[in-house]
Design a protein around this motif. Structure first.
Motif, PDB file in Angstrom:
ATOM      1  N   GLY A   1      72.167 -85.051  13.638  1.00 19.14           N
ATOM      2  CA  GLY A   1      70.784 -85.405  13.908  1.00 19.14           C
ATOM      3  C   GLY A   1      70.164 -84.606  15.026  1.00 19.14           C
ATOM      4  N   SER A   2      70.954 -84.259  16.038  1.00 14.94           N
ATOM      5  CA  SER A   2      70.405 -83.479  17.141  1.00 14.94           C
ATOM      6  C   SER A   2      69.903 -82.126  16.657  1.00 14.94           C
ATOM      7  CB  SER A   2      71.460 -83.297  18.235  1.00 14.94           C
ATOM      8  OG  SER A   2      72.452 -82.355  17.867  1.00 14.94           O
ATOM      9  N   ARG A   3      70.580 -81.573  15.673  1.00 14.57           N
ATOM     10  CA  ARG A   3      70.178 -80.260  15.161  1.00 14.57           C
ATOM     11  C   ARG A   3      68.930 -80.371  14.285  1.00 14.57           C
ATOM     12  NH1 ARG A   3      75.883 -77.867  13.030  1.00 14.57           N
ATOM     13  NH2 ARG A   3      75.067 -75.827  13.628  1.00 14.57           N
ATOM     14  N   LEU A   4      68.855 -81.432  13.482  1.00 13.00           N
ATOM     15  CA  LEU A   4      67.655 -81.640  12.678  1.00 13.00           C
ATOM     16  C   LEU A   4      66.439 -81.884  13.562  1.00 13.00           C
ATOM     17  CD1 LEU A   4      68.986 -83.970   9.811  1.00 13.00           C
ATOM     18  CD2 LEU A   4      68.737 -81.485   9.779  1.00 13.00           C
ATOM     19  N   LEU A   5      66.609 -82.710  14.593  1.00 17.84           N
ATOM     20  CA  LEU A   5      65.478 -83.032  15.460  1.00 17.84           C
ATOM     21  C   LEU A   5      65.037 -81.837  16.295  1.00 17.84           C
ATOM     22  CD1 LEU A   5      66.413 -86.633  16.652  1.00 17.84           C
ATOM     23  CD2 LEU A   5      64.743 -85.959  14.915  1.00 17.84           C
ATOM     24  N   SER A   6      65.977 -81.009  16.681  1.00 19.64           N
ATOM     25  CA  SER A   6      65.593 -79.804  17.417  1.00 19.64           C
ATOM     26  C   SER A   6      64.692 -78.921  16.567  1.00 19.64           C
ATOM     27  CB  SER A   6      66.838 -79.028  17.852  1.00 19.64           C
ATOM     28  OG  SER A   6      66.471 -77.852  18.556  1.00 19.64           O
ATOM     29  N   ASP A   7      65.008 -78.809  15.286  1.00 25.03           N
ATOM     30  CA  ASP A   7      64.131 -78.050  14.396  1.00 25.03           C
ATOM     31  C   ASP A   7      62.759 -78.710  14.292  1.00 25.03           C
ATOM     32  OD1 ASP A   7      66.013 -76.129  13.910  1.00 25.03           O
ATOM     33  OD2 ASP A   7      66.504 -76.783  11.874  1.00 25.03           O
ATOM     34  N   LEU A   8      62.734 -80.030  14.134  1.00 29.85           N
ATOM     35  CA  LEU A   8      61.458 -80.716  13.954  1.00 29.85           C
ATOM     36  C   LEU A   8      60.548 -80.547  15.158  1.00 29.85           C
ATOM     37  CD1 LEU A   8      62.546 -84.060  12.228  1.00 29.85           C
ATOM     38  CD2 LEU A   8      61.305 -82.152  11.195  1.00 29.85           C
ATOM     39  N   VAL A   9      61.066 -80.744  16.368  1.00 20.99           N
ATOM     40  CA  VAL A   9      60.190 -80.667  17.539  1.00 20.99           C
ATOM     41  C   VAL A   9      59.766 -79.236  17.814  1.00 20.99           C
ATOM     42  CG1 VAL A   9      61.213 -82.733  18.552  1.00 20.99           C
ATOM     43  CG2 VAL A   9      62.068 -80.483  19.234  1.00 20.99           C
ATOM     44  N   ARG A  10      60.525 -78.268  17.316  1.00 23.07           N
ATOM     45  CA  ARG A  10      60.138 -76.858  17.493  1.00 23.07           C
ATOM     46  C   ARG A  10      59.301 -76.336  16.335  1.00 23.07           C
ATOM     47  NH1 ARG A  10      64.881 -73.366  17.894  1.00 23.07           N
ATOM     48  NH2 ARG A  10      66.028 -74.977  16.753  1.00 23.07           N
ATOM     49  N   GLY A  11      58.940 -77.217  15.397  1.00 25.36           N
ATOM     50  CA  GLY A  11      58.073 -76.827  14.287  1.00 25.36           C
ATOM     51  C   GLY A  11      58.752 -75.995  13.232  1.00 25.36           C
ATOM     52  N   ILE A  12      60.065 -76.116  13.111  1.00 20.96           N
ATOM     53  CA  ILE A  12      60.829 -75.357  12.122  1.00 20.96           C
ATOM     54  C   ILE A  12      61.075 -76.233  10.898  1.00 20.96           C
ATOM     55  CG2 ILE A  12      63.014 -74.173  11.649  1.00 20.96           C
ATOM     56  CD1 ILE A  12      63.200 -73.582  14.646  1.00 20.96           C
ATOM     57  N   ASP A  13      60.655 -75.769   9.744  1.00 23.30           N
ATOM     58  CA  ASP A  13      60.889 -76.531   8.519  1.00 23.30           C
ATOM     59  C   ASP A  13      62.381 -76.604   8.225  1.00 23.30           C
ATOM     60  OD1 ASP A  13      58.190 -76.967   8.063  1.00 23.30           O
ATOM     61  OD2 ASP A  13      57.964 -75.151   6.851  1.00 23.30           O
ATOM     62  N   ASN A  14      62.850 -77.788   7.893  1.00 18.35           N
ATOM     63  CA  ASN A  14      64.261 -77.992   7.553  1.00 18.35           C
ATOM     64  C   ASN A  14      64.309 -78.990   6.409  1.00 18.35           C
ATOM     65  OD1 ASN A  14      66.997 -78.796   7.413  1.00 18.35           O
ATOM     66  ND2 ASN A  14      67.315 -78.234   9.553  1.00 18.35           N
ATOM     67  N   ASP A  15      64.631 -78.503   5.227  1.00 15.20           N
ATOM     68  CA  ASP A  15      64.623 -79.350   4.036  1.00 15.20           C
ATOM     69  C   ASP A  15      65.658 -80.462   4.110  1.00 15.20           C
ATOM     70  OD1 ASP A  15      63.672 -79.856   1.256  1.00 15.20           O
ATOM     71  OD2 ASP A  15      65.757 -79.343   0.747  1.00 15.20           O
ATOM     72  N   ASP A  16      66.681 -80.294   4.945  1.00 16.83           N
ATOM     73  CA  ASP A  16      67.731 -81.303   5.028  1.00 16.83           C
ATOM     74  C   ASP A  16      67.220 -82.635   5.591  1.00 16.83           C
ATOM     75  OD1 ASP A  16      69.706 -79.564   4.041  1.00 16.83           O
ATOM     76  OD2 ASP A  16      70.026 -78.722   6.045  1.00 16.83           O
ATOM     77  N   THR A  17      66.103 -82.612   6.306  1.00 17.07           N
ATOM     78  CA  THR A  17      65.600 -83.848   6.911  1.00 17.07           C
ATOM     79  C   THR A  17      65.209 -84.888   5.863  1.00 17.07           C
ATOM     80  OG1 THR A  17      63.348 -82.934   7.030  1.00 17.07           O
ATOM     81  CG2 THR A  17      64.771 -82.638   8.957  1.00 17.07           C
ATOM     82  N   ARG A  18      64.904 -84.455   4.650  1.00 18.43           N
ATOM     83  CA  ARG A  18      64.459 -85.431   3.646  1.00 18.43           C
ATOM     84  C   ARG A  18      65.591 -86.362   3.227  1.00 18.43           C
ATOM     85  NH1 ARG A  18      66.442 -83.792  -1.099  1.00 18.43           N
ATOM     86  NH2 ARG A  18      67.175 -81.645  -1.202  1.00 18.43           N
ATOM     87  N   ILE A  19      66.856 -85.927   3.372  1.00 17.73           N
ATOM     88  CA  ILE A  19      67.981 -86.760   2.942  1.00 17.73           C
ATOM     89  C   ILE A  19      68.110 -87.988   3.832  1.00 17.73           C
ATOM     90  CG2 ILE A  19      70.481 -86.806   2.571  1.00 17.73           C
ATOM     91  CD1 ILE A  19      70.394 -83.803   2.078  1.00 17.73           C
ATOM     92  N   VAL A  20      67.770 -87.849   5.113  1.00 17.98           N
ATOM     93  CA  VAL A  20      67.973 -88.933   6.077  1.00 17.98           C
ATOM     94  C   VAL A  20      66.658 -89.436   6.655  1.00 17.98           C
ATOM     95  CG1 VAL A  20      70.311 -88.218   6.678  1.00 17.98           C
ATOM     96  CG2 VAL A  20      68.375 -87.199   7.897  1.00 17.98           C
ATOM     97  N   ARG A  21      65.546 -89.088   6.047  1.00 15.86           N
ATOM     98  CA  ARG A  21      64.242 -89.444   6.591  1.00 15.86           C
ATOM     99  C   ARG A  21      64.076 -90.961   6.670  1.00 15.86           C
ATOM    100  NH1 ARG A  21      63.353 -88.449   1.157  1.00 15.86           N
ATOM    101  NH2 ARG A  21      61.942 -89.914   0.108  1.00 15.86           N
ATOM    102  N   LEU A  22      63.203 -91.384   7.562  1.00 21.09           N
ATOM    103  CA  LEU A  22      63.046 -92.803   7.824  1.00 21.09           C
ATOM    104  C   LEU A  22      62.389 -93.543   6.672  1.00 21.09           C
ATOM    105  CD1 LEU A  22      63.589 -91.587  10.674  1.00 21.09           C
ATOM    106  CD2 LEU A  22      62.039 -93.316  11.570  1.00 21.09           C
TER     107      LEU A  22
END
Length: 418
Positions: A386-407
């Motif tokens: 999660g730390s790696r996914l969130l780092s991408d999100l706050v830096r504005g980097i698209d990461n398709d993997d976030t959809r698997i665990v999205r809220l």
């Protein structure tokens, strides 16, 4: 859960082992509060400190706030099994979310184990982060088919695994079971030492930690958030806020798909050797709730299980000792040559989502508000992932993997408990 309920909730009770391995408490000087932070992480348990670590590594300005002392929450009760395999097996997850996404999620977990290895080496905790194989045995004959299906799916997708029939298992371990699956690339860790070493590393690098600072509310303000505390002069402003609050309350998040239960664990007396324990593999089984067993660097056995669907820890020392004795007896069934005594016994809360996946990502209706809630048996792995996914999100980097665990994921399992 409201704030009053969260305040009363005890994350663990009993006699914890990991604090005895730490000879020095962390003493952090109170930092000067700045007017603004790019990211404020709420929570300094494993998920919070790993999130701060990853953000700092990626060049993000980050601060950490916790209502208690660092390492005082559920991290101290974590039994420290680091596995990419999940409480829901790969083939079961594939039936739930599709094979491609299930395999991708397992791959993310395996990558997170490797990333934790790098973290441990960087912060000086590689002596308490040891790579191990995992052995999952079929608890009964009826479970062999399920376990074999898991082996076939893992190997088909490139995960290193080995199948042991009854005879092959008996040749390597002192117990007899119908079959077992060995997976490669897992680890064991002293979670408290790792988390504290991360804090020491970040503190030396100038990352501010605000201990004993309770967050009472978060309020949108322009393109960011005001984070309120009981002290008016300690209101924080941050562009992004991340709740990494473990099993505590998560404001503005619907908790209806989260369940809190309790589990029991023991640490035994030190043993002179583990000659009968092939590779000191992490051991677990197919039945639910399952027994899990590991070793420690000072020669103890840590084991746990006997999960109960009760959202509070017991206050009865007699009950904890009774459960501890049952766990010891199960370990002795596997390893009858060891003379075991229970030196530490505790009960702890753990959280589960009803689809067995963590909740990681941005609030669907509130921009720049994020959560890292690693519910399940792989909380440390989920925290790293999660730390790696969130780092991408706050830096504005698209990461398709976030959809698997999205809220806001919606699946059949959201309404039907598996």
């Amino acid at each position: 859960m409201n704030e009053a309920e969260d305040e009363r909730m005890e994350l663990h009770n009993g006699n914890l082992y990991w604090p005895t391995t730490e000879s020095e408490d962390i003493v952090l000087e109170r930092p000067m509060k700045r007017e603004r932070y790019d990211v404020l992480v709420i929570g300094s348990g494993m998920s919070g400190v790993l999130t701060a670590y990853t953000l700092h590594q990626d060049g993000v300005d980050v601060a950490v706030v916790d209502k208690g002392k660092v390492g005082a929450g559920s991290t101290a009760a974590n039994t420290g099994l680091i596995q990419y395999s999940n409480d829901i097996m790969l083939h079961e997850l594939a039936d739930q979310i599709g094979e491609a996404d299930a395999v991708r999620f397992y791959r993310l977990c395996a990558d997170a184990v490797d990333a934790l290895d790098d973290v441990a080496a960087t912060v000086g905790a590689n002596d308490v982060y040891l790579r191990r194989d995992s052995l999952c045995f079929a608890s009964c004959d009826e479970d062999v088919t399920k376990l074999k299906r898991e082996y076939e799916m893992l190997t088909r997708h490139g995960f290193a695994a080995e199948w042991l029939d009854r005879d092959a298992l008996k040749a390597r371990f002192p117990f007899e079971k119908p079959a077992a699956l060995v997976t490669k690339g897992d680890a064991e860790v002293n979670p408290l030492t790792l988390s504290r070493q991360v804090v020491r590393h970040l503190s030396k690098a100038g990352v501010p930690f605000f201990e004993e600072t309770e967050v009472t509310d978060v309020v949108p303000d322009g393109d960011g958030w005001l984070v309120m505390t009981p002290q008016p002069h300690e209101t924080f402003y941050a562009k992004h806020v991340i709740f990494a609050t473990g099993y505590g309350a998560s404001p503005l998040l619907d908790p209806h798909r989260i369940e809190l239960n309790r589990s029991y664990a023991i640490a035994t007396n030190p043993l002179p050797h583990f000659d009968d324990w092939d590779g000191q593999a992490l051991i677990w089984e197919t039945k639910r709730p399952y027994l899990y067993v590991r070793t420690t660097v000072d020669g103890r056995i840590i084991a746990g299980g006997l999960d109960e669907e009760k959202p509070e820890t017991p206050h009865s020392e007699a009950l904890i000792r009774k459960r501890a004795e049952r766990i010891k007896q199960e370990v002795e069934t596997l390893f009858p040559m060891y003379e075991l005594t229970v030196e530490y016994a505790w009960a702890a809360l753990f959280g589960e989502s009803i689809d067995q996946l963590p909740f990681i990502g941005e609030h669907p209706d509130r921009p720049h508000l994020y959560y890292l809630l690693g519910y399940g048996g792989n909380g440390t792995v989920y925290s790293m992932l999660g730390s790696r996914l969130l780092s991408d999100l706050v830096r504005g980097i698209d990461n398709d993997d976030t959809r698997i665990v999205r809220l806001d994921r919606t699946r059949q399992s959201d309404t039907v408990r598996p």
